[in-house]
Design a protein around this motif. Sequence first.
Motif, PDB file in Angstrom:
ATOM      1  N   VAL A  75     -79.610 -39.249 -69.078  1.00 41.11           N
ATOM      2  CA  VAL A  75     -79.486 -38.161 -68.324  1.00 41.11           C
ATOM      3  C   VAL A  75     -78.355 -37.402 -68.261  1.00 41.11           C
ATOM      4  O   VAL A  75     -77.297 -38.236 -67.600  1.00 41.11           O
ATOM      5  CB  VAL A  75     -80.279 -38.171 -66.832  1.00 41.11           C
ATOM      6  N   LYS A  76     -77.939 -36.523 -68.788  1.00 42.19           N
ATOM      7  CA  LYS A  76     -76.373 -35.870 -68.656  1.00 42.19           C
ATOM      8  C   LYS A  76     -76.447 -34.415 -68.209  1.00 42.19           C
ATOM      9  O   LYS A  76     -76.443 -33.502 -69.394  1.00 42.19           O
ATOM     10  CB  LYS A  76     -75.885 -35.814 -70.228  1.00 42.19           C
ATOM     11  N   VAL A  77     -76.956 -34.246 -67.058  1.00 40.41           N
ATOM     12  CA  VAL A  77     -77.149 -32.922 -66.733  1.00 40.41           C
ATOM     13  C   VAL A  77     -75.755 -31.697 -66.872  1.00 40.41           C
ATOM     14  O   VAL A  77     -76.049 -30.654 -67.549  1.00 40.41           O
ATOM     15  CB  VAL A  77     -77.795 -32.640 -65.406  1.00 40.41           C
ATOM     16  N   ASN A  78     -74.727 -32.274 -66.455  1.00 38.50           N
ATOM     17  CA  ASN A  78     -73.597 -31.541 -66.755  1.00 38.50           C
ATOM     18  C   ASN A  78     -73.011 -31.019 -68.123  1.00 38.50           C
ATOM     19  O   ASN A  78     -72.765 -29.883 -68.342  1.00 38.50           O
ATOM     20  CB  ASN A  78     -72.256 -32.362 -66.343  1.00 38.50           C
ATOM     21  N   ALA A  79     -73.521 -32.122 -69.084  1.00 37.19           N
ATOM     22  CA  ALA A  79     -73.283 -31.762 -70.321  1.00 37.19           C
ATOM     23  C   ALA A  79     -74.245 -30.742 -70.747  1.00 37.19           C
ATOM     24  O   ALA A  79     -73.871 -29.737 -71.606  1.00 37.19           O
ATOM     25  CB  ALA A  79     -73.481 -32.950 -71.261  1.00 37.19           C
ATOM     26  N   MET A  80     -75.444 -30.812 -70.521  1.00 35.57           N
ATOM     27  CA  MET A  80     -76.385 -29.748 -70.998  1.00 35.57           C
ATOM     28  C   MET A  80     -75.836 -28.401 -70.306  1.00 35.57           C
ATOM     29  O   MET A  80     -75.967 -27.418 -70.949  1.00 35.57           O
ATOM     30  CB  MET A  80     -77.724 -30.129 -70.308  1.00 35.57           C
TER      31      MET A  80
END
Lengths: 441, 315
Positions: free
Chosen positions: B268-273
């Motif tokens: 899970v990498k919300v910031n990268a998204m």
Amino acid sequence: MNIQSKLAILADAAKYDASCASSGTVERNSRAGKGVGSTSGGMGICHSYAPDGRCISLLKILLTNFCLFDCAYCINRSSSPVARARFKPEEVVKLTLDFYKRNYIEGLFLSSGIIQSADYTMEQLVEVARSLREDYDFRGYIHLKTIPEAAPELLALAGRYADRLSINIELPQDQSLVLLAPEKNAGTIRQSMGVLKNGIDEYKDNKKSAKAIKSLTPAAGGSRFNHAGPVRRRAKVPIYAPAGQSTQMIVGADSSNDKAILTTAKGLYQGFQMRRVYYSAYSPIQHASKALPAMSPPLMREHRLYQADWLLRFYGFSVQEIAGGATRPNGMLDLDIDPKLAWALANRQLFPININRAPKEQLLRIPGIGAVGAQRIINARRFKVLRFDDLVKCKISVKKVAPFVETLDFNPHLNTLDSHNLRQQLMVSNNKWAPEQLGLF
Amino acid sequence: MEFVIENFTQWRNYSRALLLEGIAPEQVSFTIPHGSGDLFGSPIDSLSLTREIKLSGALKKVNGKPLGISREFMRQAYWVGHHSSAQRWQLLYSLAWRQIYQDKKLLQNPVDEQVALFHRLLKAVSRDHHKMKAFVRFQSIGEFSGEGKVYQAVEIIEPEQLHVDGARHKYGGRSNQSKPCKVMAAEETEHFVAWFEPDHAILPLVAPFFAKRFSSMSWSILTPHECVHWHQEQLVFTQGAARPPLPEDKTEQLWLQYYASIFNPARVKVNAMQSEMAKKYWKNLPEAQLIQTLLQRASSRVDVMFRLGNADKGK
């Protein structure tokens, strides 16, 4: 089974492939064609991003997840009790075109489990690409995952329709492959990579000679009096995977350290002119084999490997400098700080570097200065002797570079570079891409 | 001297005359039309319809006197001209003047304030352009037969009703957001429609990309500033529109399925998204409605994976 159920299974099965690139091919568009599609010749377009931070550029699916092989790290291995499905080639063709026409994707990335035989499977993959190109005049991007055990003729055919071909190296060391993927053979994998390399090289050579012939033909340049207009003499070169080949390595499924991984990667870049080596952190899979670790490696390890890979290819670093020797005696990259910073901290005697005098290669070794930043500095110093504030205007993070640079008006405090706390200080805000806790929403 | 500039051609024509006279930037003022605000400032500039834009030719030599403006600057200035900033025309004039009368290589100096601003605006436009290529989502509104058919709020008219004069279009002008956009539909042809809200009035810059990519299709892209329609031959621009309610497209369901299935809950990498797909785009991306649910379910899905994985090991 309807299309949506198949898609659910066969996209899920494809998500462990890290590559989604649609870059590096030749420029095409659909003018004067009967189908759709274009490619830029440079970077592809990322049409969406999943919450795992990965870009979605291609429709990335398996033709089928039925598989004869039993590779321990793979969710689709024959002994895994997952739901199975199989697309007909024409279903994949329709799905690709329907998605493409809505601007969801740049094209197709098709892979497959091995069914019946390697050749049969490869024929099915090639048929999808053939149909897209020949029946529908599709001019978007196609990436085919190639079956290393398939006949060379089929690899040649695949290169005719695909922009990019790839064969996964799977694991960093050959002995791990023996242990975890008994049906696979490191020799066969490298041999097929060699076949692809030869095809790609031949295509490039043909393109070069065609260009040379064209420039030698007087009619092409001086066609002034030819009322039919300029004569295009360029010989039609048979296409072969214009975007080259790439490969993928699974990280954390065996005990290889980062130095071993990067050494293998370096060998692949040099030996087969890979466009990219992808690192995929081993994901825990349902019903995992006993031979595998119970936990997935930190995603940060994968991220650090990509950073190191970049340093190897574009910054003139060697594997030993970033993953071995004094920098990392245990052969593992530092998870807390990026590999360039780790190298700089282990080699403090080389700093500070003078921003106004250092050649480009040296600027590139300063933590916090990338290729673009280095070029900006070089441009700017043609106009003036740079002061510390000018670095801000060159869009360089002064916080990151301050301990390592000197300018006309700035010299890092002598104690800074020697400080034992320096690593600690620089770790703050270095972890932009750290995996996050859930529940941000 | 004050000049109200509506588009790039106008700016170029005024600037050429002023630069030849050597008028310094402090003596002139370039503004955008009153009331146009920062957004929706430039009525469509028909230059973009033809690829043969003779940008630098016009400034290079007038009366045999070279002005020393590079082709590259003019190409970039054309892009910056599509930025919503009210200062853009003044900035462009100032940079042109300084290149001619002060420093030919000015643009290579990244530490100059104006050059930095120029590059910032250029980057904003080019990012907007890039994201529009990525995030436009077409929906099929089906095949049509019959004349003047109105499909929900999308009014269908025949191509002949839109008068096209050479490469120029007739329907330029300020946006009128209350009106539904008219969509051309040829008989028996599937038509695709997209609604998009770019930050800057970049539709003329980006439309040729879609024409080359989807040249055998019929489509319309509607934005608040202006709309563009393609019927396999020519780009036709019309005035801006309100967001149209579009009929359901069954393929969208498959796309949502794909988006959900390709997501790996173990990462899970919300910031990268979000750094690449900012929240402001989400309302027009069908797949973005799934993000919250996918994230909520992610940790329990990973738990199941671990449990099943470890259970097998016990055997």
